[in-house]
Scaffold this active site. Structure first.
Site, PDB file in Angstrom:
ATOM      1  N   ASP A 122       0.820  -1.211   0.000  1.00  0.00           N
ATOM      2  CA  ASP A 122       0.000   0.000   0.000  1.00  0.00           C
ATOM      3  C   ASP A 122       0.859   1.269   0.000  1.00  0.00           C
ATOM      4  O   ASP A 122       1.805   1.402   0.785  1.00  0.00           O
ATOM      5  CB  ASP A 122      -0.934   0.010   1.226  1.00  0.00           C
ATOM      6  CG  ASP A 122      -2.060  -1.017   1.088  1.00  0.00           C
ATOM      7  OD1 ASP A 122      -2.478  -1.286  -0.058  1.00  0.00           O
ATOM      8  OD2 ASP A 122      -2.518  -1.535   2.123  1.00  0.00           O
ATOM      9  N   HIS A 276       0.250  -7.555  -1.629  1.00  0.00           N
ATOM     10  CA  HIS A 276      -1.037  -8.242  -1.657  1.00  0.00           C
ATOM     11  C   HIS A 276      -1.731  -8.002  -2.996  1.00  0.00           C
ATOM     12  O   HIS A 276      -1.319  -7.142  -3.779  1.00  0.00           O
ATOM     13  CB  HIS A 276      -1.921  -7.837  -0.476  1.00  0.00           C
ATOM     14  CG  HIS A 276      -2.134  -6.356  -0.359  1.00  0.00           C
ATOM     15  ND1 HIS A 276      -1.182  -5.509   0.167  1.00  0.00           N
ATOM     16  CD2 HIS A 276      -3.180  -5.570  -0.713  1.00  0.00           C
ATOM     17  CE1 HIS A 276      -1.643  -4.273   0.138  1.00  0.00           C
ATOM     18  NE2 HIS A 276      -2.840  -4.274  -0.405  1.00  0.00           N
TER      19      HIS A 276
HETATM   20 FE   LIG Z   1      -3.825  -2.528  -1.199  1.00  0.00          FE
END
Ligand SMILES: [Fe+2]
Length: 322
Positions: A122, A276
């Site tokens: 992220d 991810h």
């Molecule tokens: Fe993400």
């Protein structure tokens, strides 16, 4: 075969013998999902009121297993989700996408282009990208919509020596201004427009080491994923080829774990040691998740050099803290 460890939060330094006896009354059980990554933690009700020792045990489990899962946390709402997050660090808003609750929560809704079906960590387009992400499932589709995580520490540790040496020496440019249309050929015009106006409202470019030294575990982890645009000092063909080689080691199935969501599940991952991938296979069924991210620090490479913000010249500080 799975292995199960029970941790009595107040006895994390206990000997194996006393830990075994404590396990009978322990309220926190950790069960590995895969050999290299992922564990399910049971016996805990997440919230802002957990005691220090339980939080320490959860944090240690995240660092060891890279991603941990909790079932049946339906009692959590936006407020208690954030309150729990504060026990791990300082919540931080997404640098460009407005929060869904006016505070820190990032919405992942499949009707708003929230399909992250590319491997990534992220927000790596900023220097101090999040340390932890805490994702809570509110509405899950009847099938599909799983999320996969990959262990970027194990991926590095298992590289052959010459590739480790190469990776150690590289730096890469990450940006949120990547070719979204090329990455999502089926995206509608509204989704493309939203991406342009919101996600890239500020265009960030950050140079990270390809290998960072984890600030808590000391492990070396690979810092790549879909925000990477190129390797510094190489032309685009060589960049793509080398990124492809290293990324293929991250994505090896042995380095990954796959989670089938149920409503009320919570996943917490170490965003500094994982990538991810949200699998986009639940057709038009509703899938609503809420993410709180916890502030991280600026990565440091194996040579001691920090990540650098390249653009914009002065970055707007993301909202974080109280
Ligand atoms: Fe993400």
């Amino acid at each position: 075969m799975t292995s199960t460890t029970s941790i009595a939060p107040a006895a994390s330094t206990a000997s194996a013998a006393s830990a075994a006896s404590v396990a009978e009354t322990a309220n926190l059980t950790i069960e590995k999902v895969g050999g290299r990554i992922g564990a399910v933690i049971s016996g805990v009700r997440l919230g802002g009121d957990l005691d220090e020792a339980t939080v320490a045990a959860i944090r240690a489990a995240i660092l060891e297993h890279k991603v941990v899962f909790f079932r049946d946390q339906q009692h959590l709402d936006a407020e208690s989700h954030e309150a729990f997050g504060r026990l791990l660090g300082e919540p931080v808003a997404h640098p460009t996408v407005p929060s869904v609750d006016g505070r820190y929560a990032f919405g992942i809704d499949n009707d708003h282009g929230g399909r992250a079906n590319q491997w990534h960590s992220d927000v790596t387009f900023v220097p101090a990208y999040p340390a932890f992400s805490i994702l809570r499932a509110e509405v899950v589709p009847p099938y599909g919509g799983n999320t996969l995580w990959a262990d970027t520490a194990t991926a590095y540790a298992r590289l052959p020596g010459p590739l480790k040496a190469l990776a150690d020496s590289l730096r890469a440019e990450h940006t949120n201004d990547y070719d979204y249309a090329a990455a999502r050929p089926h995206a509608g015009s509204a989704e493309l427009e939203r991406h342009r106006k919101v996600f890239t409202s500020t265009k960030f470019r950050t140079e990270h080491p390809v290998v960072r030294v984890h600030p808590e575990t000391g492990e070396r982890t690979l810092v790549l994923g879909n925000f990477v645009q190129k390797l510094v000092g190489l032309h685009s063909g060589d960049s793509r080829a080398i990124i492809g080689v290293l990324q293929s080691h991250i994505e090896r199935p042995e380095n990954t774990v796959r989670w089938q969501w149920r409503a009320g599940d919570v996943a917490i991952w170490d965003n500094r040691a994982t990538q991810h991938y949200g699998v986009d296979d639940s057709d038009d069924h509703e899938r609503t998740l809420r993410r709180v991210t916890i502030d991280g620090d600026v990565p440091v490479g194996v040579d001691g050099r920090h990540s650098l913000l390249l653009a914009p010249e002065s970055a707007p500080e993301p909202v974080h803290g109280a």
